[in-house]
Design an enzyme around this catalytic site. Sequence first.
Site, PDB file in Angstrom:
ATOM      1  N   TYR A  44       0.872  -1.070   0.134  1.00 15.08           N
ATOM      2  CA  TYR A  44       0.062   0.091  -0.107  1.00 15.08           C
ATOM      3  C   TYR A  44       0.757   1.276   0.027  1.00 15.08           C
ATOM      4  O   TYR A  44       2.177   1.114  -0.384  1.00 15.08           O
ATOM      5  CB  TYR A  44      -0.865  -0.169   1.387  1.00 15.08           C
ATOM      6  N   ARG A  97      -6.056  10.437 -10.948  1.00 16.20           N
ATOM      7  CA  ARG A  97      -5.544  11.102  -9.820  1.00 16.20           C
ATOM      8  C   ARG A  97      -4.900  10.029  -8.658  1.00 16.20           C
ATOM      9  O   ARG A  97      -5.903   9.573  -7.908  1.00 16.20           O
ATOM     10  CB  ARG A  97      -6.467  12.106  -9.072  1.00 16.20           C
ATOM     11  N   LYS A 115      -6.102  -1.897  -2.853  1.00 15.71           N
ATOM     12  CA  LYS A 115      -7.007  -1.535  -1.938  1.00 15.71           C
ATOM     13  C   LYS A 115      -7.686  -2.925  -1.820  1.00 15.71           C
ATOM     14  O   LYS A 115      -8.225  -3.351  -0.544  1.00 15.71           O
ATOM     15  CB  LYS A 115      -8.162  -0.597  -2.583  1.00 15.71           C
ATOM     16  N   GLU A 187     -12.317   4.906  -6.756  1.00 15.07           N
ATOM     17  CA  GLU A 187     -10.832   5.321  -6.026  1.00 15.07           C
ATOM     18  C   GLU A 187     -10.044   6.233  -6.854  1.00 15.07           C
ATOM     19  O   GLU A 187     -10.135   5.812  -8.356  1.00 15.07           O
ATOM     20  CB  GLU A 187     -10.275   3.767  -5.767  1.00 15.07           C
ATOM     21  N   ASP A 188      -9.554   7.106  -6.676  1.00 15.66           N
ATOM     22  CA  ASP A 188      -8.689   7.847  -7.294  1.00 15.66           C
ATOM     23  C   ASP A 188      -8.937   8.569  -8.596  1.00 15.66           C
ATOM     24  O   ASP A 188      -8.304   8.423  -9.573  1.00 15.66           O
ATOM     25  CB  ASP A 188      -7.187   7.255  -7.334  1.00 15.66           C
ATOM     26  N   ASP A 210     -14.074   6.364  -1.605  1.00 13.44           N
ATOM     27  CA  ASP A 210     -13.117   6.258  -0.666  1.00 13.44           C
ATOM     28  C   ASP A 210     -12.448   7.488  -0.404  1.00 13.44           C
ATOM     29  O   ASP A 210     -12.348   7.758   0.816  1.00 13.44           O
ATOM     30  CB  ASP A 210     -12.254   5.092  -1.005  1.00 13.44           C
ATOM     31  N   ASP A 211     -12.171   8.198  -1.560  1.00 11.32           N
ATOM     32  CA  ASP A 211     -11.380   9.442  -1.199  1.00 11.32           C
ATOM     33  C   ASP A 211     -12.174  10.676  -0.560  1.00 11.32           C
ATOM     34  O   ASP A 211     -11.504  11.530   0.368  1.00 11.32           O
ATOM     35  CB  ASP A 211     -10.685   9.919  -2.571  1.00 11.32           C
ATOM     36  N   ASN A 336      -0.661  11.841   0.057  1.00  9.64           N
ATOM     37  CA  ASN A 336       0.193  10.380  -0.306  1.00  9.64           C
ATOM     38  C   ASN A 336       0.556  10.610  -1.503  1.00  9.64           C
ATOM     39  O   ASN A 336       0.271  11.392  -2.305  1.00  9.64           O
ATOM     40  CB  ASN A 336      -0.946   9.466  -0.043  1.00  9.64           C
ATOM     41  N   ASN A 380      -5.451   7.278   7.270  1.00 13.51           N
ATOM     42  CA  ASN A 380      -5.579   6.728   6.043  1.00 13.51           C
ATOM     43  C   ASN A 380      -6.993   6.102   6.105  1.00 13.51           C
ATOM     44  O   ASN A 380      -6.995   5.395   6.873  1.00 13.51           O
ATOM     45  CB  ASN A 380      -4.267   5.699   5.795  1.00 13.51           C
TER      46      ASN A 380
HETATM   47  N1  NDP Z   1      -4.807  10.064   3.942  1.00 13.71           N
HETATM   48  C1  NDP Z   1      -5.789   9.567   3.129  1.00 13.71           C
HETATM   49  O1  NDP Z   1      -6.461   8.440   3.814  1.00 13.71           O
HETATM   50  C2  NDP Z   1      -5.918  10.048   1.919  1.00 13.71           C
HETATM   51  C3  NDP Z   1      -5.294  11.137   1.305  1.00 13.71           C
HETATM   52  N2  NDP Z   1      -5.601  11.499  -0.035  1.00 13.71           N
HETATM   53  C4  NDP Z   1      -4.565  12.686  -0.407  1.00 13.71           C
HETATM   54  O2  NDP Z   1      -4.935  13.745  -0.400  1.00 13.71           O
HETATM   55  C5  NDP Z   1      -4.448  14.429  -1.657  1.00 13.71           C
HETATM   56  C6  NDP Z   1      -5.657  15.226  -2.368  1.00 13.71           C
HETATM   57  O3  NDP Z   1      -6.408  14.410  -2.704  1.00 13.71           O
HETATM   58  P1  NDP Z   1      -7.969  14.808  -3.371  1.00 13.71           P
HETATM   59  O4  NDP Z   1      -8.443  15.523  -2.291  1.00 13.71           O
HETATM   60  O5  NDP Z   1      -8.912  13.555  -3.843  1.00 13.71           O
HETATM   61  O6  NDP Z   1      -7.685  15.518  -4.577  1.00 13.71           O
HETATM   62  P2  NDP Z   1      -8.313  17.098  -5.449  1.00 13.71           P
HETATM   63  O7  NDP Z   1      -7.656  16.938  -6.537  1.00 13.71           O
HETATM   64  O8  NDP Z   1      -9.663  16.635  -5.375  1.00 13.71           O
HETATM   65  O9  NDP Z   1      -8.027  18.037  -4.470  1.00 13.71           O
HETATM   66  C7  NDP Z   1      -6.651  18.871  -4.233  1.00 13.71           C
HETATM   67  C8  NDP Z   1      -6.967  20.144  -3.832  1.00 13.71           C
HETATM   68  O10 NDP Z   1      -5.611  20.687  -3.322  1.00 13.71           O
HETATM   69  C9  NDP Z   1      -5.797  21.896  -4.036  1.00 13.71           C
HETATM   70  N3  NDP Z   1      -4.382  22.301  -4.317  1.00 13.71           N
HETATM   71  C10 NDP Z   1      -3.516  21.999  -5.262  1.00 13.71           C
HETATM   72  N4  NDP Z   1      -2.465  22.434  -5.198  1.00 13.71           N
HETATM   73  C11 NDP Z   1      -2.335  23.373  -4.101  1.00 13.71           C
HETATM   74  C12 NDP Z   1      -1.499  24.035  -3.540  1.00 13.71           C
HETATM   75  N5  NDP Z   1      -0.238  24.396  -4.153  1.00 13.71           N
HETATM   76  N6  NDP Z   1      -1.892  24.986  -2.657  1.00 13.71           N
HETATM   77  C13 NDP Z   1      -2.909  25.007  -2.007  1.00 13.71           C
HETATM   78  N7  NDP Z   1      -3.951  24.099  -2.579  1.00 13.71           N
HETATM   79  C14 NDP Z   1      -3.585  23.235  -3.579  1.00 13.71           C
HETATM   80  C15 NDP Z   1      -6.639  21.917  -5.157  1.00 13.71           C
HETATM   81  O11 NDP Z   1      -7.041  22.813  -5.636  1.00 13.71           O
HETATM   82  P3  NDP Z   1      -6.499  23.987  -6.798  1.00 13.71           P
HETATM   83  O12 NDP Z   1      -5.829  23.091  -7.745  1.00 13.71           O
HETATM   84  O13 NDP Z   1      -7.776  24.751  -7.340  1.00 13.71           O
HETATM   85  O14 NDP Z   1      -5.613  24.894  -5.807  1.00 13.71           O
HETATM   86  C16 NDP Z   1      -7.884  21.041  -4.605  1.00 13.71           C
HETATM   87  O15 NDP Z   1      -8.365  21.730  -4.121  1.00 13.71           O
HETATM   88  C17 NDP Z   1      -3.643  13.312  -2.259  1.00 13.71           C
HETATM   89  O16 NDP Z   1      -2.331  13.573  -2.138  1.00 13.71           O
HETATM   90  C18 NDP Z   1      -4.271  12.267  -1.914  1.00 13.71           C
HETATM   91  O17 NDP Z   1      -3.119  11.108  -1.955  1.00 13.71           O
HETATM   92  C19 NDP Z   1      -6.655  11.244  -0.510  1.00 13.71           C
HETATM   93  C20 NDP Z   1      -7.654  10.527  -0.009  1.00 13.71           C
HETATM   94  C21 NDP Z   1      -7.372   9.628   1.108  1.00 13.71           C
HETATM   95  C1  PYR Z   2      -5.153   6.761   0.772  1.00 14.78           C
HETATM   96  C2  PYR Z   2      -6.047   7.152  -0.468  1.00 14.78           C
HETATM   97  O1  PYR Z   2      -7.099   6.744  -0.790  1.00 14.78           O
HETATM   98  C3  PYR Z   2      -5.328   8.190  -1.473  1.00 14.78           C
HETATM   99  O2  PYR Z   2      -4.366   8.703  -1.076  1.00 14.78           O
HETATM  100  O3  PYR Z   2      -5.961   8.351  -2.580  1.00 14.78           O
HETATM  101 MG    MG Z   3      -7.528   7.157  -2.966  1.00 16.10          MG
END
Ligand code: NDP
Ligand code: PYR
Ligand code: MG
Length: 480
Positions: A44, A97, A115, A187-188, A210-211, A336, A380
Amino acid sequence: MHNIRQYQVPLQKYMAMMDLQEMNERLFYKLLIENVEELLPVVYTPTVGEACQKYGSIFRRPQGLFISLKEKGKILEVLKNWPERNIQVIVVTDGERILGLGDLGCQGMGIPVGKLSLYTALGGVRPSACLPVTIDVGTNNEKLLKDEFYIGLRQKRATGQEYAELLHEFMSAVKQIYGEKVLVQFEDFANHNAFDLLAKYGTTHLVFNDDIQGTASVVLAGLIAAQKLVGGTLADHRFLFLGAGEAGTGIAELIALEMSKQTNVPVDDARKNIWLVDSKPWAHEHEPIRDLVDAVKAIKPTVLIGTSGVGKTFTKEVVEAMASLNEKPIILALSNPTSQSECTAEEAYTWSQGRAIFASGSPFRPVEYEGKVFVPGQANNAYIFPGFGLGLIMSGAIRVHDDMLLAASEALAAQVTQENFNKGLLYPPFANIRKISAHIAADVAAKAYELGLATRLPQPDDLVKYAESCMYSPAYRNYR
Ligand SMILES: NC(=O)C1=CN([C@@H]2O[C@H](COP(=O)(O)OP(=O)(O)OC[C@H]3O[C@@H](n4cnc5c(N)ncnc54)[C@H](OP(=O)(O)O)[C@@H]3O)[C@@H](O)[C@H]2O)C=CC1
Ligand SMILES: CC(=O)C(=O)O
Ligand SMILES: [Mg+2]
């Protein structure tokens, strides 16, 4: 394990584990279950991220089911090629993504495969009931399009109607072949598709993103648990998010829902304590602020959550500002894999002089600071989705409801012991995850029955015992 441990490079351990999954599935799961803390970072995050980036060049055998634009009109036939018919969970991505690594096209297959191996190892869903799917609509990743080992369609991503029709055919075929109760975990997917897909299929299928939803539930669990460390209730906190996407807004909405239920205030009022910034706008009325550090100083959050996918954004100044405002600042660096983490555990503890309550999406080792050992937690969604899915399956649920996410958060938070709190942990160790998953499954199933969304009747008397009895175990039978 002796064999796996001989590899020094994490990606080689990953490849050895994938070979084992292919050749001896039972042994793969026995190892993963019995050595979960050691092997989770291999199968993972973070290693699966590197594996996806290099998927074409480390490719040995196909895993999972690829459905490409070329199969339009024939998706049902393609699904029939899969050797198993009794499918209970599908994890599907289109690879746009992958973690915080961007568009990896078909190479994102590592994620559904990873997953689902956690669905089995952590949640006890039978391996044969799990189907990893990658929808190949092309990729906008120029590097991959030119890569001689790229395994997917060499074209730009299909969008609009073409994309929607392929996804719709897939969702219809899935229901037709596996029935109403198959769980489809998105997912993603990229932000611009994830919310639409969840809204579109949330009323007709058993779907879970999941996200958005799993991440929300795991973070809320950590915040409920954190109240035992910092005192007060959720409503006493101010939250600042860096990143207002799937993870960020999913978490924010669930916090607001829980706050509103706890304090009996409308959700809109609960939202007033939650601030989100992305690279451009604010979500509340406020004068423009350019930097995160100035945002921290202006908003004075008690909780800082990183969900931007951009590494190193919680700088020394940001963490110091959080530490100057709070005796125990809660700092969650959720992006991540490790390369995208907003800060490291060592940075969080050092820059806050050992006062931060820290958890991250990808694992960090314990940190020694001024003679004290700090153990960072892993925030996570892997804590949630395996037990959550098991709860849906065992109750025969037909739809996902937000109250089930709250039930899962509370079940997880209840599993954090005083011993865990003493180490500064917001989450219990993964070593106990099957027991934890049984409790999450039981509470999610109980909520499904309460909401009238369960179809497995009558309701079992002891749902925890029932959950445990449903769990796959990689036992070696004695034939004599
Ligand atoms: N720990 C866990 O269990 C999980 C972790 N994640 C992680 O979260 C991260 C984001 O995923 P997700 O929410 O799906 O992605 P999205 O693309 O949906 O969201 C990313 C957000 O960050 C903003 N962003 C991008 N660049 C910047 C920057 N330089 N400064 C400030 N804001 C910024 C984007 O908006 P804009 O580009 O308009 O600025 C957007 O609002 C990934 O790395 C993923 O691995 C996701 C799911 C689970
Ligand atoms: C953990 C997860 O689902 C992600 O980083 O997208
Ligand atoms: Mg994910």
